[in-house]
Design an enzyme around this catalytic site. Sequence first.
Site, PDB file in Angstrom:
ATOM      1  N   LEU A 113      -1.638  -1.169  -2.057  1.00 42.63           N
ATOM      2  CA  LEU A 113      -2.551  -0.350  -2.061  1.00 42.63           C
ATOM      3  C   LEU A 113      -2.581   0.332  -3.745  1.00 42.63           C
ATOM      4  O   LEU A 113      -1.483   0.558  -4.129  1.00 42.63           O
ATOM      5  CB  LEU A 113      -2.839   0.830  -1.169  1.00 42.63           C
ATOM      6  CG  LEU A 113      -3.233   0.493   0.146  1.00 42.63           C
ATOM      7  CD1 LEU A 113      -3.217   1.772   1.307  1.00 42.63           C
ATOM      8  CD2 LEU A 113      -4.391  -0.283   0.474  1.00 42.63           C
ATOM      9  N   ASP A 114      -3.715   0.409  -4.079  1.00 41.92           N
ATOM     10  CA  ASP A 114      -3.774   1.176  -5.686  1.00 41.92           C
ATOM     11  C   ASP A 114      -3.252   2.545  -5.518  1.00 41.92           C
ATOM     12  O   ASP A 114      -3.237   3.157  -4.447  1.00 41.92           O
ATOM     13  CB  ASP A 114      -5.207   1.094  -6.417  1.00 41.92           C
ATOM     14  CG  ASP A 114      -5.690  -0.256  -6.508  1.00 41.92           C
ATOM     15  OD1 ASP A 114      -5.083  -1.060  -6.817  1.00 41.92           O
ATOM     16  OD2 ASP A 114      -7.065  -0.391  -6.653  1.00 41.92           O
ATOM     17  N   ARG A 115      -2.693   3.081  -6.684  1.00 37.23           N
ATOM     18  CA  ARG A 115      -2.142   4.313  -6.798  1.00 37.23           C
ATOM     19  C   ARG A 115      -3.014   5.284  -5.870  1.00 37.23           C
ATOM     20  O   ARG A 115      -2.498   6.266  -5.139  1.00 37.23           O
ATOM     21  CB  ARG A 115      -1.911   4.624  -8.092  1.00 37.23           C
ATOM     22  CG  ARG A 115      -1.242   6.072  -8.359  1.00 37.23           C
ATOM     23  CD  ARG A 115      -0.616   6.350  -9.684  1.00 37.23           C
ATOM     24  NE  ARG A 115       0.299   7.437  -9.583  1.00 37.23           N
ATOM     25  CZ  ARG A 115       1.478   7.663 -10.541  1.00 37.23           C
ATOM     26  NH1 ARG A 115       1.323   6.778 -11.635  1.00 37.23           N
ATOM     27  NH2 ARG A 115       2.281   8.503 -10.270  1.00 37.23           N
TER      28      ARG A 115
END
Length: 304
Positions: free
Chosen positions: A144-146
């Site tokens: 997942l993106d930050r």
Amino acid sequence: MLTQGSESIAKKAGKEKQTNLKVNEPTELMKFLLVQIQGKSRNNIKSLLTRGQIMVNDRVTTQYNELLEPGQTVTINWNKTQEEIHLQGLKILFEDPYLIIIEKQAGLLSIATAKEREHTAYTLLSEHVKRQDPKKRIFVVHRLDRDTSGVMMFAKSEEVKQTLQNAWKEAVLERTYVVIAEGVVNKDHGTITSWLKESKTLLMYSSRIPNDGQKAVTHYQVLKKSRNYSLLAVQLETGRKNQIRVHMQDLGHSIVGDKKYGATKNPINRLGLHAQVLAFRHPVTGEEMRFETELPQEFAALFN
């Protein structure tokens, strides 16, 4: 198990809160706890085990199938453990010998980057499994993106990781995200299809030319609308880098807080993207598993 005349004793000493349960006949720990703890599911109990909150005769155990003998005492510690404090930024939803399922908070990296190597979901979980056994490792299955929160899966062996990744489309039964988009999305549901490519500046973008990049398919449904924003449920048919973010920009309704992909507003001080549901077929047991998290409070508040 406890007979009708037996007692469960709740103790409060300072900030500690415990429940002590006496074992009266041979049984497995999970079966025992399902009977004794009313209102808790199997996954709830596995989470208590994972976090080291259950002891047998004052010894912490994480094994749900541990055999119990008459005369033993099972203790449940209800207060937060040091393990939970250590795992700042994530919550373990499920763990067995093959997988770890977590809920990641926005702001926590999935894996290390050149700028941040220490505080990531990967390093926190690596330390978690090594505390159980120094030889244990974890493996990244997907990311997942930050700035995206929600459900993530890690494997506990290279073999399990490869099994999942090699049959990802068949193994994953549902991946649903919730999105806060800028503006009012007039069409209540739809599908966005494009071929994603990456620019020299590492920005993903859509090509409408078939096979010119990686095919990406995103389905969406509008859940709520306000004067300035729309809340959408988004299902991924494919899992490409930044897919939802690019496709929402393509739709003309960028995700709030996503300046990289065209957003001009940030009412919740974070990216309006949350991985709410992950359902899959267990790569070893074949069991169908589903994990759903609550809508983040800041998302709900925008539509109250």
